[in-house]
Scaffold this active site. Structure first.
Site, PDB file in Angstrom:
ATOM      1  N   LYS A 116       0.806  -1.228   0.000  1.00  0.00           N
ATOM      2  CA  LYS A 116       0.000   0.000   0.000  1.00  0.00           C
ATOM      3  C   LYS A 116       0.840   1.281   0.000  1.00  0.00           C
ATOM      4  CE  LYS A 116      -4.261  -1.818   2.016  1.00  0.00           C
ATOM      5  NZ  LYS A 116      -5.303  -1.674   3.049  1.00  0.00           N
ATOM      6  N   GLY A 148      -2.499   2.163  13.032  1.00  0.00           N
ATOM      7  CA  GLY A 148      -1.913   1.528  11.854  1.00  0.00           C
ATOM      8  C   GLY A 148      -2.548   2.044  10.571  1.00  0.00           C
ATOM      9  N   GLY A 149      -2.455   1.232   9.509  1.00  0.00           N
ATOM     10  CA  GLY A 149      -2.926   1.658   8.195  1.00  0.00           C
ATOM     11  C   GLY A 149      -4.412   1.973   8.148  1.00  0.00           C
ATOM     12  N   ASN A 167      -4.799   2.055  -1.749  1.00  0.00           N
ATOM     13  CA  ASN A 167      -5.328   0.687  -1.846  1.00  0.00           C
ATOM     14  C   ASN A 167      -6.028   0.450  -3.174  1.00  0.00           C
ATOM     15  OD1 ASN A 167      -7.985   1.815  -1.482  1.00  0.00           O
ATOM     16  ND2 ASN A 167      -8.645  -0.153  -0.653  1.00  0.00           N
TER      17      ASN A 167
END
Ligand code: NDP
Length: 282
Positions: free
Chosen positions: A69, A130-131, A90
């Site tokens: 990503k 996080g992501g 994404n």
């Protein structure tokens, strides 16, 4: 007669257990779109060649999952504004000869949220840094949330995300250390679990929070798509709170990709039913 299908897919490693392909092809079949979606096992060393291959073969776009990503950005021509702030992509879509990076994880979440609460002016807490947390928090900030607390164990990613929120959106970002059980502040409009706590097979796990501190009107949202009713969502529902599951976020990000790639706004119920059946079958 035509024998050239529109090509789309996902580059990830590992990719074998990623069920998005079934959801996307269900949408293509339902709408009679002559397109294919291929799961492609791509190692980090092969990412440049995979993107060049997609470019050469005229793919209209592709998704990226772990671990590509962030790395894919170096192989694209430009980024959509929110993907640039998030710093991860994404979904890639071809625009003329250019490959453009988008991030629909947060926008998919936002689509789900708007069904139950207006993000504008909302007081939000996000568990994790996080992501997924980054994509969700940035989109909520860009949608006009008043404040976003990032609750995380490790200081560095939590502080960095809170700084991005304050600097690049109108929301006030704040890092809140997560030690022991976190207590929700009064007046919270939206709590988002953006950790993997509760993900299959650890289905009984609940993030370390004081569940009794969750009170209406707080909406409780989970990013966990499998099981669709996570233990946190079940606990919040039993307290009479409005909830959002991670399956909705997953479906909505896929629907945004289908729309961008094919021009068709797909039937989300068809996509959701396909994924729900896969998760139910285990
Ligand atoms: P990352 O590894 O990037 O981040 C995970 C975060 O969770 C980190 O902040 C980590 O904190 C925190 N965390 C993990 N375990 C715990 C714990 N026991 N207690 C407190 N914090 C914890 O993962 P992603 O952000 O990419 O993914 C997170 C989840 O989001 C996954 O379950 C994934 O399935 C889901 N997801 C869902 C999507 C959807 O469409 N529904 C889309 C994308 C992701 P620390 O750094 O301290 O370990």
């Amino acid at each position: 007669m035509h024998f050239l299908s529109t090509l789309t897919g996902c580059f990830a490693q590992p990719v074998d257990e990623n069920p998005t392909v079934a959801m996307m092809e269900a949408a293509y079949a339902h709408h009679g779109i002559d397109a294919r979606y291929l799961n492609c096992e791509v190692a980090p060393a092969g990412l440049a060649a995979a993107v060049a291959g997609a470019r050469a073969m005229g793919w209209v776009g592709f998704n990226l999952s772990i671990p590509h990503k962030i790395a894919v950005i170096g192989h694209l021509d430009r980024l959509a504004p929110s993907a640039e702030v998030i710093g991860a992509v994404n979904c890639v879509a071809r625009d003329g000869d250019a490959l453009v990076g988008h991030n629909f994880d947060g926008q998919g979440f936002l689509t789900s949220v708007r069904e139950v609460v207006d993000p504008a002016g909302a007081r939000v807490a996000v568990l994790g840094a996080g992501g997924a947390a980054r994509a969700i928090a940035v989109e909520l900030g860009l949608a006009g949330a008043a404040s976003i607390d990032i609750v995380s164990r490790r200081p560095e990613p939590g502080r960095a995300l809170a700084e991005v929120i304050s600097a690049r959106t109108r929301a006030a970002g704040r890092w809140v250390p997560w030690q022991g059980r976190w207590t929700a502040p009064g007046g919270l409009d939206l709590l988002v679990n953006a950790t993997q706590v509760g993900l299959f097979p650890d289905v009984d796990a609940i993030p370390a929070i004081d569940l009794d501190s969750l009170r209406a009107p707080t909406v409780v949202a989970d990013v966990i798509p499998n099981p669709p009713t996570s233990a946190l969502v079940a606990a919040a529902r039993s307290r009479g709170l409005v909830t959002l599951d991670g399956l909705g976020m997953l479906v909505n990000q896929g629907a945004l990709a289908v729309q961008l790639w094919t021009g068709v706004d797909p039937d989300r119920d068809v996509m959701r039913a396909r994924l729900a059946a896969i998760f139910a079958a285990g």
